[in-house]
Design an enzyme around this catalytic site. Sequence first.
Site: not given
Lengths: 740, 740
Positions: B263, B373, B383, B421-422
């Site tokens: 998208t 995130h 992380d 996010e990853e």
Amino acid sequence: MIKKVLLGVVCGAAVLTVGILIGHFGITKSGPSAPYWVNDVAKDVDESLIKTFLSEVDNVKIGENLKELTKVPHMATTAGDEQTVQFMLKRWQDPNSGLDEAWREEYMVYLSFPDPQKPNKVTVVNPSNTVLHTVREKEKNYTSDQLDPEVVQPYAAYSPAGQPKGKLVYANQGTAKDYEHLSQKVNLTGTIAITRYGGAGRAAKAINAAPYGVIGVLVYTDPLDINDGYMSDDNETYPHSWYLPPSGVERGSFNTHYGDMLTPYLAAKEHTYRIPPENVTGIPPIPIQPIGFEDANVLICELGGEAAPAEWRGAFNCPYNYGGPGFKPTSDFNNSDVKLEIYNYEEVRRSSNVMGVIRGSVEPDRYVLYGNHRDSWVHGAIDPSSGTSVMLELTRVLGQMVKQGKWRPRRSIIFGSWGAEEFGLIGSAEYAEQYIAKLSERAVAYINVDIAVFANATLRASGMPSVQNVIFTAAKQVSAPGLESTSVYDNWMKYSSKDSPTYGRIPRMGYLTGAGSDYAAFVHYLGIASMDISYTYDRNKTKARIYPAYHTAYDTYDYASTYIDPGFLSHQAVARTAGNVLIRLADSLLLPFNCSDYAEVLEEYVNTAVDLYEDRLKTHNISMEPIKQAVDKFNRAATHMDQVIQKLDRTKETPLKVRMINDQLMLLDRAFLDPLAFPDKYAFRHIIWASSSAGKSTFPGLADAFVKAESSGDWDRVHYHLSVLSQGIDGAAHTLMDVI
Amino acid sequence: MIKKVLLGVVCGAAVLTVGILIGHFGITKSGPSAPYWVNDVAKDVDESLIKTFLSEVDNVKIGENLKELTKVPHMATTAGDEQTVQFMLKRWQDPNSGLDEAWREEYMVYLSFPDPQKPNKVTVVNPSNTVLHTVREKEKNYTSDQLDPEVVQPYAAYSPAGQPKGKLVYANQGTAKDYEHLSQKVNLTGTIAITRYGGAGRAAKAINAAPYGVIGVLVYTDPLDINDGYMSDDNETYPHSWYLPPSGVERGSFNTHYGDMLTPYLAAKEHTYRIPPENVTGIPPIPIQPIGFEDANVLICELGGEAAPAEWRGAFNCPYNYGGPGFKPTSDFNNSDVKLEIYNYEEVRRSSNVMGVIRGSVEPDRYVLYGNHRDSWVHGAIDPSSGTSVMLELTRVLGQMVKQGKWRPRRSIIFGSWGAEEFGLIGSAEYAEQYIAKLSERAVAYINVDIAVFANATLRASGMPSVQNVIFTAAKQVSAPGLESTSVYDNWMKYSSKDSPTYGRIPRMGYLTGAGSDYAAFVHYLGIASMDISYTYDRNKTKARIYPAYHTAYDTYDYASTYIDPGFLSHQAVARTAGNVLIRLADSLLLPFNCSDYAEVLEEYVNTAVDLYEDRLKTHNISMEPIKQAVDKFNRAATHMDQVIQKLDRTKETPLKVRMINDQLMLLDRAFLDPLAFPDKYAFRHIIWASSSAGKSTFPGLADAFVKAESSGDWDRVHYHLSVLSQGIDGAAHTLMDVI
């Protein structure tokens, strides 16, 4: 004793009272009193000032402006243009009636001219190269204005040079459909097509022709389209009436996009990167030349071949044959060719915008823009000098109020006298490109008055639906020209009106969906609430495409003052209406934008789209629910915004609350911009108002994609546009919703 | 009598005085006193509140947050992810320490997963199809965290499925140059390339390989790059140290662009138009799989062929041969192939952002954004949960102050806990796409704290130069972890500093030129002043590319609390610094942005560009004067803005003047956006900070175009970028200049 005591008490009480009174009223309090600016920030528009303004707008002075502006032809970048630059600067820098500041901004822009040494020629030549007919090179003189050596020969700006020669055919309006139809009748390879103005853009008449092998195009104005059929200059046409004389030729810019062609998205400064001219798109690939109907009549009525269908025919007394190709065997032109000798050349020239400003007092960082182009094709009395005359009268009245210390607007006002509009809205587009950041951040509205008076029947106004309200308010306060007791608003209603679900019967506003004048960059590139205001025709009295002298050597002071607006009362009405709007936009505490009026149009658009497309889209598994929901949300947000504004206590509210609402209103149209939605349409970014070729009163990207999909099967593009619209309208709704 | 009269006069005077006093002080004046909001609008940041905030940030609570967040793996859209959504919502909706409001926003995003039923396999098979070696499928267990069934098998997200089999070659880091070099040594057709992490983006290692006929790629982390050479899990690697165990594998998203791939430029809602997956660009065209160095060691050291050059070699005790292709004749693997069996599949999944807000009191329509995130690859202790723990501690302290009525920021604060996010910064990018209008209009700044603590040596901060000042101010007020008398600022200076022409020696800030974390959409797509803050390494102590457990099953609470930040004091320092910045951005009367610091960097950039390019450009008739003039103008405008701010009487100035200046500061970076400047770089619009592959400290578009022109001769593109820059910088200067 008691007496004395009583007397003492009474005296004491009296003294105490005096003391209290002195203490309360006699001594200034040192506690927290209002800072000096508290009243300023809450100041609203002053109706008495508007009355003063209206009374001071002077029709005679407008006429004087027009006379001065039209003394000589002032085509972009010519000596005449420079004279008007100087005139504008002088007026705007006048110490008694000028603006705070005025200056010139220059751009190096790509223009196209005929060669004065080698005029363009159109001839009929027979096989032995004898010239049988020569098309008139310059318009016939009636008022000596036409004799000015600076009158440019009629030509098609951006037509390539070239000397094509071939058999003539008649291609109606030169639409894609017209050429397709014609090609089924005649082999078009190597032909010259004659077309009439209207129905398609100027450049399109050549662009559509080339794929069929057509090698040159002529274009003329049919008397049916411009003169209500009148053709004779003995007694019918100017100087006997407003109608176009037989030799009159509409000049014009034959391009598809707007702005300087060599510097897309960049202001055309000296060192700016320029694309190679051969990469320019949207201009004629083959030579094209405009001619008068006097000559067109001769050429068309000699054509051979089958007669064209009725709807292709104009006012000439002949059947508008397609062409054999070429002339009919019975004609003197039998077997002859039409030859174009076009010597146009392109050149990068220095064009000026003249800019002027009145600084705002409370919110100087909010700009109300007002603009009009300055350049004409010839004398340009109507186009554009009617608008320039109006602008100069506005700035005189406002400038005087400022210079006399009687007024300073809340917001800043920027006036733009644009250059090189006739070549493709170049001055205003370059300005928008150069100052995109500043204008996007700060511009509240743009008012365009190009041709101020097409005719003297009624107001015509187009714009974003949110500005309808302020235009109505202003139009109600101005008398219709020559009708003391009727307002411009009421008079407008008589000529053009519609039913609104909210208001009942109201005058009909237009939308700015194209690039017809300098509003284009402000609407389509910058997303600024814009409007275009003028006086126009009584459509019961004429079917003319536009005022007949448009872009010809007859658009003169004499023409304007004799036939278009004797006494300049319509000019005055436009100046009063547009000026009233301008003051309201600049001075209102809350911007006079109405979001519900925007919602009403989006509602109409979505209903039309659902009616036209939903069933078909379902078969492709494309849902229209998201766009319906987005419009619903916009509707609710607009209603909510109305309520917030209604409930606001304007006298007590914090200036930051007022500013917050004004920012929401200012930025509403910015939310509709998508720089990627229309990759083929230069600088069209507004997803609601972009131009469309589908001819439907609904969202342009959707409508165009749907038409395409019907032949190409590219339903993905339709779905894409639905998503762009849903997201954009939803984003605009968020702009109007409570900020957090 | 005289006495009496005197007494009467004295008494009278006394009574009068009492009266005056009562009148003056005792009765409220009804004249113009200050409106209720006058003090509010002039309120500036409260230093005592910042002290309270700093003292309340609790390292123990950060540790507790981390423990809770890392109980289970929480890869995007898994059950573990949903648990963290619920946890965030619970905390942000807490009646005593929550925010004003918190909610979830969902997007349907395109993700890629290995098939749990058919794990990916990498084997060495001989010509008779006997498997000689099988690469470990899951990481070795040390702390039982690795045994959680939800630990996802190491894989390359967006690698296509496929079962390529071929001779192995060693391609160093898989850069374009590496493959070019290797192809001169070995015929790469039909080979499998093994590469090490670093030097090129993940996806690039496969994208660069395919044109040479490579059919599959392996990627591993060389102990030289991540472990300072240590390799043994007997006593060297985790759980004995912070180093990566031999079976550890870095997972990752193998894509080039950011945001949801199906998208582009549209928020990925249910009905949003999606491009066909086959049109996605920037992902591996051939299968690729990450493996541990334990297996890479076996494969690489058995390779035949010539020895690779020294700079291609890592820590293994062998010469890193190119491959014959394939293994060396003396190897047990002689003549064998490497076979990849990749069963990854793509799926559109529902991913959530969790959003929370503290409403602003005076300027609610100005947003300070803070984000991090939430999704990890496995347990993600560092992380991203180090950042999430910090964010939760921030919101606890701020939320409490709000709930207790002790504080409400001037501007609104929006917290974002981004999803997915990853897989390519998807949650934040979709948010930016959905709310582009609102965020462009109102966002003052974005603070990103993703990995809060890489290591516990020093602060690291990157951002627009204009935010340097507020970060410095904040860092000076926070003690360095474990060093009561040294500030974070002074400690930072010891590790990384530079000379500024204005300030002398100062800590070195980085720039946000890439898309390494969720700041990307805010910097590059929206042009919002952004920063990224963390604690990081002592580079004298380690050369590790990144903390060794990055994206592996060893990034756990145990790892973080034992080796990265025992006691969570560095987490606390980051929370205090970032929180201090956040409060200052939200509460300062004037935004704490320094434009001269921006000018300093532009000055450096233009000087570098002139040094590097001017002579060559002159030979192509391209002038650098316009960009020099634009930077000069920016410089003057910035200095002027500094003076305006300095001269401003903050206590007396009208709130609209303050707002005007704040708007100029807020919109500065918006002026650097050009949606058309980088057509090949998805959602990169910032002409100063866009990514570049030229490796020069100057304007990215110019630098990249110059490199290209040197081989292609396309100097037009260089000229174009110079014009884009000149116009953009000039526009930004105008944003800072007096508004009219």
